[in-house]
Design an enzyme around this catalytic site. Structure first.
Site, PDB file in Angstrom:
ATOM      1  N   TYR A   1       0.850  -1.190   0.000  1.00  0.00           N
ATOM      2  CA  TYR A   1       0.000   0.000   0.000  1.00  0.00           C
ATOM      3  C   TYR A   1       0.887   1.242   0.000  1.00  0.00           C
ATOM      4  CZ  TYR A   1      -3.521   3.381   1.624  1.00  0.00           C
ATOM      5  OH  TYR A   1      -4.357   4.459   1.747  1.00  0.00           O
TER       6      TYR A   1
ATOM      7  N   ASP B   1       9.424   2.676  -0.207  1.00  0.00           N
ATOM      8  CA  ASP B   1       8.399   3.332   0.590  1.00  0.00           C
ATOM      9  C   ASP B   1       8.668   2.967   2.047  1.00  0.00           C
ATOM     10  OD1 ASP B   1       6.179   4.171   1.963  1.00  0.00           O
ATOM     11  OD2 ASP B   1       4.715   3.317   0.579  1.00  0.00           O
TER      12      ASP B   1
ATOM     13  N   LYS C   1       5.059   9.226   9.268  1.00  0.00           N
ATOM     14  CA  LYS C   1       4.841   8.695  10.605  1.00  0.00           C
ATOM     15  C   LYS C   1       5.874   9.184  11.628  1.00  0.00           C
ATOM     16  CE  LYS C   1       2.422   4.637   8.775  1.00  0.00           C
ATOM     17  NZ  LYS C   1       1.048   5.020   9.094  1.00  0.00           N
TER      18      LYS C   1
END
Length: 540
Positions: free
Chosen positions: A257, A352, A380
């Site tokens: 994702y 990623d 994050k």
């Protein structure tokens, strides 16, 4: 005034003073006797509107906690290091009674009845106001069933919902809380920054500081652009890869994702996998025509795609460790082979690292595995719990980004001082000695403990971990890709999940999401979780 009158006044004053002195002695005696007979005041009366804050003595290993306040801290900390008790806002200030906190450690300890009545009421209202009652799909508990919990407060390794239930948290706001929730140093730094303003819409020195820290830490990054989310970072890096190479196609892996931008919603993981959606309505075919997919850990499939689309592939983008289809590690030679293939075909390699960045190592997965990509996305952790994202890489590629180059990307809140501050102070904490050794230790104990409990109770389970990231599947395994992950017993996971909630343990509400530990988790947290897991596994 006559002598007789003066004597009378002195006698009255003397008598009054004696009474007051006797009263004072009596009061001191009563207070001393009261506290001597009570080891601990279990219910502290606060002065605000006669409100009562319940203070119980717990032992959660070496963790001290104050129920009713929503905070906890490692008991080995000095008083100056412990978080201050902050009560809900009220008209008058009140101070809790000082006390020694007694602690307990049993999963089977007497506890209040588990209820989610307030959460249910709040969620019912939320469904009238927001699609599905949430602002991110996985929070709706669709894949695990039961009532979503509505969180009231977080501190350290703990969460508390609006019904007053406490949980050991292994979601960590989906990754950012690597040093623990609501860290005192980060909160203090944010408070100072807010005095100057919350957003400038203009450059600030804090951007320079965090940029220098990121560049010095991450091997592939020579220049960086800050944005506001991981999705935004992946959107920007995809456009940049196409601009730099002049090629249209990208290769992604099934179950990985990279945010909800149109080109990435093809065989995606995370919430898409959780809800069982093959793709998303509203994404035009043209937006995904140039998105090619391959099974994770399958080198031959990648080689075939390059042969079939020779000279058209701009980049491969992947999670170096999959976290959005559950926790899936790369096979030993997979990342090195991907690096080799991209170089041979003049394509870019994009890691990623929104999840893995600063979590598997200070320099991310690329430091951990020793493989350097051309571009990297982050998020994050670098925002310390505030909205943030970033993409960066080789200088010659990054100089394509406006205003240095022609590839346009912008953002109103990008580089805002609050996110920069939280990120700076979080990364400073991660630089401390033994940080990643500690994460590796407690995460290993947790993962192995759960897998051992599964084996002991007769359940087919497999899983793994790296440093502060872990996962397990209700399947025989091994799980090497998304197809393997989908063989898991998701109904059993749902039962396990709901049982763990009642035992005060909060995992991600999906079989297809990785879990996270933090520096705030203790060995006692882990022991308590493993004991709870064994108890629940016996029941299901």
């Amino acid at each position: 005034m006559g002598q007789a009158q003066f004597s009378d006044i002195l006698e009255i004053l003397s008598h009054s003073f004696s009474l007051r002195f006797l009263y004072l002695l009596f009061l001191i005696f009563f207070i001393k006797r009261h506290f001597k007979n009570q080891e601990f005041i279990t219910k502290s009366h606060c002065c605000t509107n006669s409100r009562r804050f319940k203070t119980e003595r717990h032992k959660v290993g070496k963790m001290a906690a104050v129920n009713g306040v929503g905070i906890s801290w490692p008991s080995k900390l000095t008083q100056s290091q412990r978080p201050k008790l902050v009560f809900s806002p009220s008209p008058r200030r009140c101070t809790p009674s000082s006390s020694t906190i007694k602690m307990t450690a049993s999963v089977d300890e007497k506890k209040k009845t588990f209820t989610l009545q307030k959460s249910e009421e709040a969620f019912s209202k939320a469904k009238e106001l927001m699609p599905g009652g949430v602002n991110s799909p996985v929070r709706a508990f669709k894949s695990v069933g039961g009532q979503p919990i509505i969180i009231d407060s977080v501190k350290g390794s703990r969460m508390r919902d609006i019904d007053g239930n406490d949980y050991i948290d292994y979601v960590g706001s989906w990754g950012p809380a690597i040093i623990g929730h609501a860290d005192d140093e980060v909160l203090a730094a944010l408070a100072e920054t807010m005095k100057k303003g919350t957003s400038f819409g203009a450059p600030c020195l804090l951007e320079n500081t965090l940029a220098e820290m990121v560049i010095s830490a991450v091997p592939s990054i020579e220049m960086v652009r800050f944005v506001n989310s991981g999705t935004e970072a992946c959107m920007g890096v995809l456009r940049l890869a196409r601009a730099f190479t002049g090629r249209p196609k990208i290769i992604k892996f099934e179950g990985c994702y990279h945010g909800h931008a149109d080109p990435f919603l093809v065989k995606a993981g995370s919430g898409v996998a959780t809800l069982g959606l093959p793709d998303s309505p509203g994404v035009p075919k043209a937006a995904t025509t140039d998105t090619l997919t391959a099974p994770y850990n399958d080198i031959s499939a990648v080689e075939s795609l390059f042969k079939e689309h020779k000279g058209e592939v701009a980049a491969i983008i992947l999670e170096p460790v999959v976290g959005n289809a559950g926790f899936i590690q790369p096979n030993p030679d997979f990342l090195a082979a991907i690096r080799k293939i991209t170089k041979e075909n003049d394509a870019l390699l994009i890691f990623d690292e929104v999840m893995t960045g600063f979590r598997l190592a200070y320099g991310g997965a690329q430091e951990y595995f020793g493989i350097t990509p051309d571009l990297t996305t982050l998020g994050k952790i670098i925002g310390g719990g505030l909205p943030v994202g970033a993409y960066g890489g080789r200088r010659d590629i990054m100089e394509m980004v406006a205003p240095a180059g022609p590839m346009y990307q912008a953002g109103t809140l990008s580089g805002n001082p609050l996110a920069m501050t939280a990120g700076i102070h979080t990364l400073k904490r991660l630089q401390g000695p033994g940080t990643y050794d500690y994460l590796d230790k407690i995460t290993g104990e947790l993962t192995q403990g759960i897998l051992d409990a599964g084996k002991k109770t007769g359940h087919a389970m497999c899983g793994g971990y790296i440093r502060g990231m872990f996962g397990f599947f209700f399947a025989e395994g091994p799980v090497n890709n998304f197809s393997d992950a989908k063989k898991s017993d998701t109904e059993k996971f749902g039962r396990f999940y709901r049982g763990m909630l009642e035992e005060g343990v909060y995992f991600a509400p999906s079989q297809f999401e990785a879990g996270f530990t933090s520096l705030a988790h203790t060995s006692e947290d882990i022991q308590r979780t493993v004991a709870a897991a064994e108890k629940v596994l016996k029941q299901i």
